[in-house]
Design a protein around this motif. Structure first.
Motif, PDB file in Angstrom:
ATOM      1  N   MET A 179      26.634  10.717  62.099  1.00  0.00           N
ATOM      2  CA  MET A 179      25.675  10.748  60.987  1.00  0.00           C
ATOM      3  C   MET A 179      26.393  10.580  59.644  1.00  0.00           C
ATOM      4  O   MET A 179      25.799  10.080  58.680  1.00  0.00           O
ATOM      5  CB  MET A 179      24.881  12.049  61.011  1.00  0.00           C
ATOM      6  N   ALA A 180      27.665  10.976  59.561  1.00  0.00           N
ATOM      7  CA  ALA A 180      28.433  10.757  58.328  1.00  0.00           C
ATOM      8  C   ALA A 180      28.629   9.257  58.090  1.00  0.00           C
ATOM      9  O   ALA A 180      28.518   8.775  56.956  1.00  0.00           O
ATOM     10  CB  ALA A 180      29.782  11.463  58.405  1.00  0.00           C
ATOM     11  N   VAL A 181      28.911   8.527  59.160  1.00  0.00           N
ATOM     12  CA  VAL A 181      29.049   7.070  59.030  1.00  0.00           C
ATOM     13  C   VAL A 181      27.717   6.462  58.612  1.00  0.00           C
ATOM     14  O   VAL A 181      27.659   5.571  57.755  1.00  0.00           O
ATOM     15  CB  VAL A 181      29.553   6.463  60.356  1.00  0.00           C
ATOM     16  N   LEU A 182      26.627   6.950  59.192  1.00  0.00           N
ATOM     17  CA  LEU A 182      25.301   6.466  58.815  1.00  0.00           C
ATOM     18  C   LEU A 182      25.012   6.757  57.342  1.00  0.00           C
ATOM     19  O   LEU A 182      24.537   5.883  56.610  1.00  0.00           O
ATOM     20  CB  LEU A 182      24.240   7.140  59.693  1.00  0.00           C
ATOM     21  N   ARG A 183      25.342   7.966  56.889  1.00  0.00           N
ATOM     22  CA  ARG A 183      25.075   8.292  55.494  1.00  0.00           C
ATOM     23  C   ARG A 183      25.929   7.434  54.555  1.00  0.00           C
ATOM     24  O   ARG A 183      25.452   6.991  53.507  1.00  0.00           O
ATOM     25  CB  ARG A 183      25.318   9.781  55.217  1.00  0.00           C
TER      26      ARG A 183
ATOM     27  N   SER B 168      32.406   1.341  53.669  1.00  0.00           N
ATOM     28  CA  SER B 168      33.448   0.963  54.621  1.00  0.00           C
ATOM     29  C   SER B 168      33.713   2.184  55.478  1.00  0.00           C
ATOM     30  O   SER B 168      33.417   3.311  55.076  1.00  0.00           O
ATOM     31  CB  SER B 168      34.732   0.513  53.915  1.00  0.00           C
ATOM     32  N   ALA B 169      34.247   1.972  56.651  1.00  0.00           N
ATOM     33  CA  ALA B 169      34.647   3.074  57.518  1.00  0.00           C
ATOM     34  C   ALA B 169      36.103   2.861  57.912  1.00  0.00           C
ATOM     35  O   ALA B 169      36.459   1.772  58.366  1.00  0.00           O
ATOM     36  CB  ALA B 169      33.758   3.154  58.753  1.00  0.00           C
TER      37      ALA B 169
ATOM     38  N   ASN C 149      25.650  12.043  43.294  1.00  0.00           N
ATOM     39  CA  ASN C 149      26.501  10.900  42.957  1.00  0.00           C
ATOM     40  C   ASN C 149      27.666  10.843  43.932  1.00  0.00           C
ATOM     41  O   ASN C 149      28.827  10.983  43.559  1.00  0.00           O
ATOM     42  CB  ASN C 149      27.001  11.040  41.515  1.00  0.00           C
ATOM     43  N   LEU C 150      27.353  10.635  45.185  1.00  0.00           N
ATOM     44  CA  LEU C 150      28.369  10.677  46.232  1.00  0.00           C
ATOM     45  C   LEU C 150      29.295   9.474  46.136  1.00  0.00           C
ATOM     46  O   LEU C 150      28.848   8.340  45.970  1.00  0.00           O
ATOM     47  CB  LEU C 150      27.690  10.714  47.606  1.00  0.00           C
ATOM     48  N   GLY C 151      30.613   9.732  46.236  1.00  0.00           N
ATOM     49  CA  GLY C 151      31.582   8.652  46.159  1.00  0.00           C
ATOM     50  C   GLY C 151      32.396   8.453  47.416  1.00  0.00           C
ATOM     51  O   GLY C 151      32.910   7.354  47.668  1.00  0.00           O
ATOM     52  N   LEU C 152      32.512   9.510  48.262  1.00  0.00           N
ATOM     53  CA  LEU C 152      33.379   9.425  49.443  1.00  0.00           C
ATOM     54  C   LEU C 152      33.004  10.527  50.413  1.00  0.00           C
ATOM     55  O   LEU C 152      32.718  11.657  50.011  1.00  0.00           O
ATOM     56  CB  LEU C 152      34.850   9.571  49.029  1.00  0.00           C
ATOM     57  N   ILE C 153      33.025  10.207  51.710  1.00  0.00           N
ATOM     58  CA  ILE C 153      32.864  11.191  52.777  1.00  0.00           C
ATOM     59  C   ILE C 153      34.112  11.143  53.650  1.00  0.00           C
ATOM     60  O   ILE C 153      34.545  10.066  54.068  1.00  0.00           O
ATOM     61  CB  ILE C 153      31.630  10.911  53.648  1.00  0.00           C
ATOM     62  N   VAL C 154      34.696  12.308  53.920  1.00  0.00           N
ATOM     63  CA  VAL C 154      35.838  12.424  54.824  1.00  0.00           C
ATOM     64  C   VAL C 154      35.428  13.327  55.985  1.00  0.00           C
ATOM     65  O   VAL C 154      34.884  14.409  55.766  1.00  0.00           O
ATOM     66  CB  VAL C 154      37.075  13.022  54.118  1.00  0.00           C
ATOM     67  N   VAL C 155      35.674  12.890  57.206  1.00  0.00           N
ATOM     68  CA  VAL C 155      35.451  13.714  58.392  1.00  0.00           C
ATOM     69  C   VAL C 155      36.814  14.018  58.986  1.00  0.00           C
ATOM     70  O   VAL C 155      37.446  13.149  59.597  1.00  0.00           O
ATOM     71  CB  VAL C 155      34.548  13.005  59.423  1.00  0.00           C
TER      72      VAL C 155
ATOM     73  N   VAL D 227      33.710   5.862  54.050  1.00  0.00           N
ATOM     74  CA  VAL D 227      33.842   7.012  54.947  1.00  0.00           C
ATOM     75  C   VAL D 227      35.227   6.947  55.575  1.00  0.00           C
ATOM     76  O   VAL D 227      35.674   5.881  56.011  1.00  0.00           O
ATOM     77  CB  VAL D 227      32.771   6.986  56.056  1.00  0.00           C
ATOM     78  N   ILE D 228      35.907   8.101  55.617  1.00  0.00           N
ATOM     79  CA  ILE D 228      37.223   8.199  56.267  1.00  0.00           C
ATOM     80  C   ILE D 228      37.092   9.154  57.442  1.00  0.00           C
ATOM     81  O   ILE D 228      36.643  10.289  57.283  1.00  0.00           O
ATOM     82  CB  ILE D 228      38.299   8.705  55.288  1.00  0.00           C
TER      83      ILE D 228
END
Length: 719
Positions: free
Chosen positions: A330-334, A208-209, A303-309, A342-343
């Motif tokens: 690219m963070a959204v793509l990943r 989700s974004a 073991n990625l669980g969350l990306i924050v930009v 992704v936040i």
């Protein structure tokens, strides 16, 4: 029976993977890191695919499979997607992933020493120095000796008498585990609701974004901390991208206060040893919390669980050299490839992100106000056509008066000027020549503090000449325009007893210096801070109640179609530094164009008005988010040949509906590091796969040696 073969990608500028045979009895899987011969060399590469098909020719065999964890499947897909989207070779992208080859081996083992706690009264001076000055412990004997000013033999001898203990340990120990159950700050009802929305996204364990859109000081960080805590509770890793090293350093202490352990830092300023340790621990899955600049996006988390930009709108997320990419996109793509949330967080979201939120592609989570009684600063404009400073000065009378009031009340002021050095231009009064960097059409910037003239594009530096290099006129060189050094000098002349300091990348060259200066500002030990972009975001100065923007027009010029948006974003961010505790804040902006829609919206506090005007203009012109753009830069050592290459390249453009080509023309900085530069722009309708179009076009071009054709998808820079 045919032998198994594999396709190996090497971290070099090649268009794809190469076929190799697998030796009998050797097992190879996708993602394995291997050594294989290429030419006369043995190189490290990654297995991108495995097959049993006979390719119809004799293949070289792989030489060794590294005994390390393979790159995860989503990371391999990410490498290919980043390469395709940004019209780059996958080998160049892989090189960004394999940033620390030493990390592929286990941590080196070394003998480390630490005090036993015994301290007899008859210590020799050398042994006392080892105990008092040799830390931090544990450490190698040579490191203790260097810090204490003694020999390593003294340290080793202390083991025999029981003053030190020696153990063989990994040089790179694991990082401390963050505690997701530590209590954070109390949240307001609005913050709790926003945090609940983000936590719900993390619990889904799916892509989700979310756009976390909150005014400055609204507590966005504390809100997304709750989502971070949820991902950590699940045993997963969290990656937080921040735009600058300064923010990385400031953010580390906030994370440590919330989770009880300092996160893993990743940026260009860390040492090779720190990079090796961080890469290994992230790739193994042991490092749970990573805070880094844009390149951290290419760490192969297990073991990625969350990306924050954080500060998702910031232009420093755009990589301009090598593989040209936007880390936000690219963070959204990943996140999509990893199937994880992704936040994107910002007080001034990019129009592209706002557009995606309005279309429902992103969840839109809004924090419209600061918590409690804290209010946004009052913002006013100073019309410089009316309030002209004295000749040679740059601070108007209303600006000086506002700073004086704060000094009188024991409060702090920030003067914002996004130009480093003393003056951005050095001019000869005799012949009119402007000092430029050799082989580059870039003006030299005077740095009076160091007595040097510096090119901020190439890094060229020389002593300030005493006469004009062009006409030899003595004392003819004069400084034109202000930089932070000149503004600081003027502020000091107005307020001789005030504590005036500068914060820029020139005055604080290391993360430690940045942290130290920001700490003194937070403690109220600086009266007037003069700063560049480094002071704009992510900082909380409780006694700062006034922000003065010296030149509000600086971002409005040039050919950048995002100039209005960037002006608005920057000024919102810098004004938001004022009044973040229980004291009211004020911001004043000096400008020659008070009628500009970005400034009018800022004063009115009406973001929707500005967004409406800016979006209408973008839609009319077919610019992002209503269209796609790409830039092409042609570089070469000969001006005529570079121009001819640019013209020839245009003739090879594939025919396609919905695509328009503008140029070529000389780049605004037409010569850089001895190379001549020509640019052209491509605009396309949203339905056009611009990356695929540009890749097909680029493949048609034959580029002579020493010349380069560089493609930039979604450019942010127009120089």
């Amino acid at each position: 029976m045919s032998r198994q073969n594999v396709q190996i990608l090497f971290p070099v500028n090649v268009p794809g993977a190469f076929d190799y045979a697998v030796p009998d009895g050797v097992r190879v899987d996708r993602g394995d890191i291997v050594f294989a011969p290429i030419g006369k060399q043995m190189k490290l590469g990654v297995v991108m695919s495995v097959g049993a098909a006979d390719v119809g020719r004799e293949l070289k065999e792989i030489a060794e499979v590294k005994a390390t964890r393979p790159l995860p499947e989503p990371m391999l897909d990410f490498i290919n997607w980043v390469a395709r989207y940004n019209v780059a070779s996958p080998g160049q992208v892989l090189r960004m992933v394999l940033r620390s080859w030493k990390a592929l081996d286990p941590s080196p083992i070394a003998t480390l020493y630490e005090p036993t706690g015994q301290r007899p009264s008859n210590l020799t001076p050398a042994r006392r120095a080892a105990l008092d000055e040799g830390g931090p412990f544990p450490a190698r004997a040579a490191e203790i000796a260097a810090r204490a000013g003694i020999s390593a033999g003294v340290v080793k001898g202390m083991v025999k008498v029981g003053l030190m203990r020696a153990d063989a340990r990994p040089v790179d120990p694991p990082f401390a585990e963050p505690d997701p159950n530590m209590k954070g700050r109390a949240l307001s009802p609005a913050q709790n609701a926003a945090a609940a929305d983000l936590v719900a996204q993390v619990k889904k364990n799916a892509y989700s974004a979310s756009l976390l859109d909150g005014v400055t000081g609204s507590g966005k960080t504390e809100v997304y901390f709750e989502a971070v805590a949820e991902a950590l509770r699940q045993g997963r890793q969290v990656l937080i991208l921040v735009p600058e090293i300064a923010l990385t350093q400031a953010g580390l202490s906030r994370f440590e206060a919330r989770f009880g352990a300092e996160p893993v830092a990743w940026h260009s300023g860390i040492t090779d040893m720190a990079r090796r340790r961080a890469w290994r621990e992230v790739a193994s899955g042991r490092a749970k919390l990573v805070v880094g600049a844009r390149s951290a996006l290419f760490l192969p988390a297990a073991n990625l669980g969350l990306i924050v930009v954080d500060e998702e709108h910031d232009t420093s997320f755009k990589q301009e050299e090598g593989v040209i990419y936007n880390a936000r996109d690219m963070a959204v793509l990943r996140g999509r490839l990893e199937d994880r949330p992704v936040i994107l967080a910002s007080a001034t979201p990019s129009l592209e992100s706002l557009h995606n939120a309005r279309l429902g592609r992103y969840a839109h989570i809004i924090l419209p106000e600061r918590p409690g009684a804290i209010t946004l600063p009052e913002i006013g404009l100073i019309d410089m056509k009316i309030h002209k400073p004295e000749r040679g000065s740059f601070l108007s009378e209303p600006m000086v008066k506002a700073v004086a009031e704060r000094i009188g009340r024991g409060e702090q002021s920030l003067l914002y000027m996004n130009r480093r050095g003393y003056a951005p231009l050095i001019l000869c009064k005799a012949c009119g020549a402007r000092l430029k960097s050799p082989d580059t059409d870039s003006w030299l910037v005077e740095h009076r503090a160091t007595g040097r003239a510096v090119c901020h594009l190439t890094g060229f530096s020389m002593r300030m000449p005493k006469k004009c290099p062009n006409c030899d006129a003595e004392d003819g060189l004069t400084s034109i325009g202000p930089g932070v050094e000149r503004i600081a000098d003027e502020a000091q002349s107005h307020f001789p007893h005030a504590r005036v300091e500068i914060l820029s990348s020139d005055t604080t060259s290391t993360p430690e210096e940045i942290k130290e200066r920001l700490g003194r500002m937070e403690r109220g030990e600086i009266d007037i801070l003069v700063g560049t972009q480094m002071v704009v975001k992510g900082h909380n100065f409780p006694k700062l109640t006034f922000v003065g923007v010296v030149d509000g027009d600086l971002l409005m010029g040039g050919s950048d179609p995002r100039a209005g948006e960037r002006t608005y974003q920057t000024l919102v961010q810098v004004a938001g530094r004022a009044g973040r505790a229980d004291m009211a804040g004020e911001a004043l902006i000096q400008t020659h164009h008070p009628e500009h829609e970005a400034l009018q919206a800022l004063v009115a506090g009406d973001r929707d008005m500005f967004i409406g005007v800016e979006m209408a203009m973008r839609e009319m012109l077919g610019l992002p988010p209503y269209g796609r753009i790409a830039a092409v830069i042609i570089w070469g050592p000969d001006m005529k040949k570079a121009k001819a290459l640019a013209v020839d390249f245009v003739t090879k453009a594939p025919r396609a509906d919905g695509v328009e080509i503008l140029g070529p023309s000389e780049a605004p900085i037409s010569r850089l590091r001895g190379l001549y530069r020509y640019r052209l722009f491509v605009t396309a309708e949203p339905s056009v796969n611009l990356s695929k179009y540009m890749a097909a076009w680029r493949a048609k071009a034959k580029v002579p040696t020493k010349y380069k054709i560089q493609v930039d998808i979604d450019p942010q820079s127009f120089v």
